[in-house]
Motif scaffolding. Sequence first.
Motif, PDB file in Angstrom:
ATOM      1  N   GLU A  81       0.828  -1.211   0.000  1.00  0.00           N
ATOM      2  CA  GLU A  81       0.000   0.000   0.000  1.00  0.00           C
ATOM      3  C   GLU A  81       0.859   1.255   0.000  1.00  0.00           C
ATOM      4  OE1 GLU A  81      -3.247   2.255   2.929  1.00  0.00           O
ATOM      5  OE2 GLU A  81      -2.575   0.199   3.366  1.00  0.00           O
ATOM      6  N   LEU A  82       1.988   1.194   0.731  1.00  0.00           N
ATOM      7  CA  LEU A  82       2.904   2.337   0.765  1.00  0.00           C
ATOM      8  C   LEU A  82       3.527   2.569  -0.606  1.00  0.00           C
ATOM      9  CD1 LEU A  82       3.860   4.286   3.017  1.00  0.00           C
ATOM     10  CD2 LEU A  82       5.896   2.864   3.252  1.00  0.00           C
ATOM     11  N   TYR A  83       3.834   1.494  -1.311  1.00  0.00           N
ATOM     12  CA  TYR A  83       4.385   1.627  -2.663  1.00  0.00           C
ATOM     13  C   TYR A  83       3.339   2.187  -3.630  1.00  0.00           C
ATOM     14  CZ  TYR A  83       9.083  -0.366  -2.506  1.00  0.00           C
ATOM     15  OH  TYR A  83      10.425  -0.569  -2.284  1.00  0.00           O
ATOM     16  N   VAL A  84       2.080   1.753  -3.476  1.00  0.00           N
ATOM     17  CA  VAL A  84       1.013   2.228  -4.360  1.00  0.00           C
ATOM     18  C   VAL A  84       0.818   3.732  -4.201  1.00  0.00           C
ATOM     19  CG1 VAL A  84      -1.462   2.124  -4.817  1.00  0.00           C
ATOM     20  CG2 VAL A  84      -0.164   0.014  -4.486  1.00  0.00           C
ATOM     21  N   LYS A  85       0.893   4.219  -2.977  1.00  0.00           N
ATOM     22  CA  LYS A  85       0.633   5.637  -2.711  1.00  0.00           C
ATOM     23  C   LYS A  85       1.861   6.524  -2.918  1.00  0.00           C
ATOM     24  CE  LYS A  85      -3.134   4.959   0.606  1.00  0.00           C
ATOM     25  NZ  LYS A  85      -3.608   5.196   1.986  1.00  0.00           N
ATOM     26  N   ILE A  86       3.057   5.992  -2.637  1.00  0.00           N
ATOM     27  CA  ILE A  86       4.264   6.830  -2.651  1.00  0.00           C
ATOM     28  C   ILE A  86       5.309   6.326  -3.645  1.00  0.00           C
ATOM     29  CG2 ILE A  86       6.157   7.748  -1.265  1.00  0.00           C
ATOM     30  CD1 ILE A  86       4.362   7.516   1.184  1.00  0.00           C
ATOM     31  N   GLY A  87       5.719   5.067  -3.466  1.00  0.00           N
ATOM     32  CA  GLY A  87       6.865   4.551  -4.218  1.00  0.00           C
ATOM     33  C   GLY A  87       6.683   4.558  -5.719  1.00  0.00           C
ATOM     34  N   TRP A  88       5.666   3.878  -6.214  1.00  0.00           N
ATOM     35  CA  TRP A  88       5.486   3.764  -7.664  1.00  0.00           C
ATOM     36  C   TRP A  88       5.154   5.085  -8.345  1.00  0.00           C
ATOM     37  CZ3 TRP A  88       2.238  -1.168  -6.477  1.00  0.00           C
ATOM     38  CH2 TRP A  88       3.125  -2.210  -6.166  1.00  0.00           C
ATOM     39  N   PRO A  89       4.348   5.974  -7.741  1.00  0.00           N
ATOM     40  CA  PRO A  89       4.172   7.303  -8.367  1.00  0.00           C
ATOM     41  C   PRO A  89       5.477   8.084  -8.491  1.00  0.00           C
ATOM     42  CG  PRO A  89       2.419   6.892  -6.784  1.00  0.00           C
ATOM     43  CD  PRO A  89       3.407   5.792  -6.613  1.00  0.00           C
ATOM     44  N   LEU A  90       6.388   7.940  -7.494  1.00  0.00           N
ATOM     45  CA  LEU A  90       7.674   8.631  -7.582  1.00  0.00           C
ATOM     46  C   LEU A  90       8.553   8.028  -8.670  1.00  0.00           C
ATOM     47  CD1 LEU A  90       8.559   9.230  -3.808  1.00  0.00           C
ATOM     48  CD2 LEU A  90       7.558  10.830  -5.447  1.00  0.00           C
ATOM     49  N   TYR A  91       8.484   6.708  -8.857  1.00  0.00           N
ATOM     50  CA  TYR A  91       9.233   6.070  -9.948  1.00  0.00           C
ATOM     51  C   TYR A  91       8.754   6.596 -11.296  1.00  0.00           C
ATOM     52  CZ  TYR A  91      11.956   2.516  -7.443  1.00  0.00           C
ATOM     53  OH  TYR A  91      12.870   1.871  -6.660  1.00  0.00           O
ATOM     54  N   ARG A  92       7.428   6.735 -11.455  1.00  0.00           N
ATOM     55  CA  ARG A  92       6.888   7.201 -12.739  1.00  0.00           C
ATOM     56  C   ARG A  92       7.223   8.668 -13.000  1.00  0.00           C
ATOM     57  NH1 ARG A  92       2.454   3.794 -11.119  1.00  0.00           N
ATOM     58  NH2 ARG A  92       1.461   5.573 -10.083  1.00  0.00           N
ATOM     59  N   LYS A  93       7.212   9.476 -11.971  1.00  0.00           N
ATOM     60  CA  LYS A  93       7.409  10.919 -12.145  1.00  0.00           C
ATOM     61  C   LYS A  93       8.886  11.294 -12.285  1.00  0.00           C
ATOM     62  CE  LYS A  93       6.204  15.392 -10.112  1.00  0.00           C
ATOM     63  NZ  LYS A  93       5.484  16.086  -9.016  1.00  0.00           N
ATOM     64  N   TYR A  94       9.765  10.666 -11.484  1.00  0.00           N
ATOM     65  CA  TYR A  94      11.173  11.059 -11.444  1.00  0.00           C
ATOM     66  C   TYR A  94      12.108  10.059 -12.122  1.00  0.00           C
ATOM     67  CZ  TYR A  94       9.728  14.585  -8.046  1.00  0.00           C
ATOM     68  OH  TYR A  94       9.125  15.654  -7.423  1.00  0.00           O
ATOM     69  N   GLY A  95      11.552   8.989 -12.684  1.00  0.00           N
ATOM     70  CA  GLY A  95      12.408   7.986 -13.297  1.00  0.00           C
ATOM     71  C   GLY A  95      12.908   6.957 -12.306  1.00  0.00           C
ATOM     72  N   HIS A  96      13.187   7.398 -11.094  1.00  0.00           N
ATOM     73  CA  HIS A  96      13.589   6.511 -10.005  1.00  0.00           C
ATOM     74  C   HIS A  96      13.255   7.208  -8.689  1.00  0.00           C
ATOM     75  CE1 HIS A  96      15.787   3.667  -7.555  1.00  0.00           C
ATOM     76  NE2 HIS A  96      16.090   2.960  -8.633  1.00  0.00           N
ATOM     77  N   ALA A  97      12.724   6.451  -7.739  1.00  0.00           N
ATOM     78  CA  ALA A  97      12.357   7.041  -6.452  1.00  0.00           C
ATOM     79  C   ALA A  97      13.569   7.602  -5.721  1.00  0.00           C
ATOM     80  CB  ALA A  97      11.655   5.995  -5.582  1.00  0.00           C
ATOM     81  N   PHE A  98      14.747   7.075  -6.028  1.00  0.00           N
ATOM     82  CA  PHE A  98      15.971   7.565  -5.395  1.00  0.00           C
ATOM     83  C   PHE A  98      16.180   9.046  -5.689  1.00  0.00           C
ATOM     84  CE2 PHE A  98      20.531   8.398  -5.342  1.00  0.00           C
ATOM     85  CZ  PHE A  98      20.915   7.841  -4.133  1.00  0.00           C
ATOM     86  N   GLU A  99      15.904   9.460  -6.925  1.00  0.00           N
ATOM     87  CA  GLU A  99      16.054  10.873  -7.294  1.00  0.00           C
ATOM     88  C   GLU A  99      15.072  11.742  -6.518  1.00  0.00           C
ATOM     89  OE1 GLU A  99      18.560  11.636  -9.120  1.00  0.00           O
ATOM     90  OE2 GLU A  99      19.041   9.529  -9.481  1.00  0.00           O
ATOM     91  N   ALA A 100      13.860  11.241  -6.308  1.00  0.00           N
ATOM     92  CA  ALA A 100      12.878  11.987  -5.515  1.00  0.00           C
ATOM     93  C   ALA A 100      13.306  12.073  -4.059  1.00  0.00           C
ATOM     94  CB  ALA A 100      11.507  11.322  -5.625  1.00  0.00           C
ATOM     95  N   PHE A 101      13.854  10.992  -3.534  1.00  0.00           N
ATOM     96  CA  PHE A 101      14.307  10.981  -2.143  1.00  0.00           C
ATOM     97  C   PHE A 101      15.428  11.992  -1.922  1.00  0.00           C
ATOM     98  CE2 PHE A 101      12.861   6.512  -0.565  1.00  0.00           C
ATOM     99  CZ  PHE A 101      11.557   6.868  -0.865  1.00  0.00           C
ATOM    100  N   LYS A 102      16.291  12.191  -2.926  1.00  0.00           N
ATOM    101  CA  LYS A 102      17.359  13.185  -2.790  1.00  0.00           C
ATOM    102  C   LYS A 102      16.790  14.592  -2.643  1.00  0.00           C
ATOM    103  CE  LYS A 102      19.997  12.311  -6.373  1.00  0.00           C
ATOM    104  NZ  LYS A 102      21.185  12.356  -7.276  1.00  0.00           N
ATOM    105  N   ILE A 103      15.682  14.860  -3.336  1.00  0.00           N
ATOM    106  CA  ILE A 103      15.038  16.175  -3.207  1.00  0.00           C
ATOM    107  C   ILE A 103      14.353  16.300  -1.849  1.00  0.00           C
ATOM    108  CG2 ILE A 103      13.319  17.726  -4.230  1.00  0.00           C
ATOM    109  CD1 ILE A 103      13.793  16.349  -6.900  1.00  0.00           C
TER     110      ILE A 103
END
Length: 296
Positions: A81-103
């Motif tokens: 559920e956490l991935y559905v709400k946070i993780g996967w949307p960040l992967y789609r928007k930033y290419g990788h959630a790691f890049e979003a986490f850096k911001i």
Amino acid sequence: MILFSELSRRRIRSVSSLIKVGRTEPVMVLRVDKEKGYIDLSKRRVSEEDIQACEERYNKSKLVHSIMRHVAETLDIDLEELYVKIGWPLYRKYGHAFEAFKIIVTDPDSVLNTLTCEVKKPGPDGQEVTEVVPAVTEEVKDVLVKNIRRRMTPQPLKIRADIEMKCFQFDGVLHIKEAMRKAEAAGNDDCPVKIKLVAPPLYVLTTQTLDKEQGITILSKAIAACTEAIEHHKGKLVVKEQPRAVSERDDKLLAEHMAKLRNDNEEVSGDEDSEEEEDTGMGEVDVENAGHGIME
């Protein structure tokens, strides 16, 4: 499974030297057999560039998953559920959630406040109504940001360059000191430049920064300023090692080299004993009595 012919381009003497059970290896998917449940893989078709990119992506994903799992366990919520709400949307928007986490480390609101999810609620007429609500609650946001900042706070990099600087003109030492001050003046508050003497004519320029490219640029400007200043007085500067990021091991080796040079330049003990030997070389001779004996 990996086909024997896809292990390596070279002749294989021992399969165990190439692959071992439990080891993580970057491979290429050749074909997928859904009926038999087989996936044919190839190791020899993966280039060095692909290996490096794959390992980098894997390490990033591993860190992201570790943070997400820790948040889910802390708040006792479902990881998917956490991935559905946070993780996967960040992967789609930033290419990788790691890049979003850096911001998120510096500006969490700009990333997390844009995440939304659809929730179905009963309407006034009894029919379901879809509403768009924030995907991240304040509780989840607080725990997530704390974990990201604890795990992903960037460490400053040390950038170093090695140069040789000489000036044989009158007051050459003063001209070298002036050039060193010019080099240090090229730094700023974010990237302060320091120049240190290793052993004439070798010097090292160093700076610490969070941005590697910025640090290399600042050191390059410092070298240019130092070169201009020393050449103005007919001196010479040669870059032995271009600006680069160095590790703690490199710093340790430099410190050991400087300590060795200091020991070599120290005065060798034992020079003071030669005078004592000269004083005692005549022995205990009675000069007066010896003189009277000769006169007689």
